[in-house]
Design an enzyme around this catalytic site. Structure first.
Site, PDB file in Angstrom:
ATOM      1  CG  ASN A 230      46.020  30.542-119.519  1.00  0.00           C
ATOM      2  OD1 ASN A 230      46.589  29.921-118.632  1.00  0.00           O
ATOM      3  ND2 ASN A 230      44.727  30.789-119.494  1.00  0.00           N
TER       4      ASN A 230
ATOM      5  CD  GLU B  86      46.306  33.512-113.489  1.00  0.00           C
ATOM      6  OE1 GLU B  86      46.374  32.472-114.166  1.00  0.00           O
ATOM      7  OE2 GLU B  86      46.799  33.608-112.356  1.00  0.00           O
TER       8      GLU B  86
ATOM      9  NE  ARG C  32      51.880  25.704-115.422  1.00  0.00           N
ATOM     10  CZ  ARG C  32      52.506  26.855-115.344  1.00  0.00           C
ATOM     11  NH1 ARG C  32      51.929  27.897-114.815  1.00  0.00           N
ATOM     12  NH2 ARG C  32      53.718  26.972-115.813  1.00  0.00           N
TER      13      ARG C  32
END
Length: 152
Positions: free
Chosen positions: A50, A46, A104
């Protein structure tokens, strides 16, 4: 001497798998359970995603990961030198996303926070972002479940 790992790589989506694998391999000596290892891999994925999607948004850049093993705890710092986050408090709210049109979910920071023992985001617009996380291993051992080393 504390054990540590430092890696830097281009912010390319194909490097996300490398990042999660490298951190997972590094923390194996801490004898995580399968669930704990999965938590770490997911949180790293994650954070790296990002960086790729938000910090650089398709432009060139690099991602740095630093890890340190201390006792039963893994310390992870993932940083970029990208766009930065103007409002960190808002960005860490569940379902907040600046890319809703790209489907998203806005759950990346929430997932990191949920899966790790501690979680912190520091950022400055135009200067980049640093995510600092720790994972304390041994909860599975306290519950009578063995870690990966016990499974062999």
């Amino acid at each position: 001497m504390k054990n540590y790992l430092k890696i830097e790589f281009p912010a390319l989506s194909e490097n996300e798998t490398f990042a999660r694998g490298a951190v997972a391999a590094f923390c194996l000596r801490l004898n995580p359970s399968l669930d704990e290892l999965s938590d770490v891999k997911t949180a790293v994925s994650e954070a790296v995603t990002n960086c790729i999607v938000h910090a650089y948004a398709g432009k060139e850049g690099s991602i740095r990961i630093e890890c340190e093993a201390e006792g039963d705890t893994l310390h992870i710092e993932i940083s970029d030198s990208g766009r930065g986050i103007e409002d960190v408090a808002r960005a860490v709210e569940p379902f907040f996303t600046t890319l809703a049109d790209e489907e998203r979910s806005g759950m990346g920071f929430t997932i990191m926070q949920t899966f790790m023992t501690t979680f912190k985001v520091e950022s400055a617009a135009g200067k980049g972002t640093t995510v600092t996380m720790t994972k304390r291993f041994g909860a599975a051992l306290a519950e009578g479940k063995g870690g990966l080393a016990d499974a062999q």
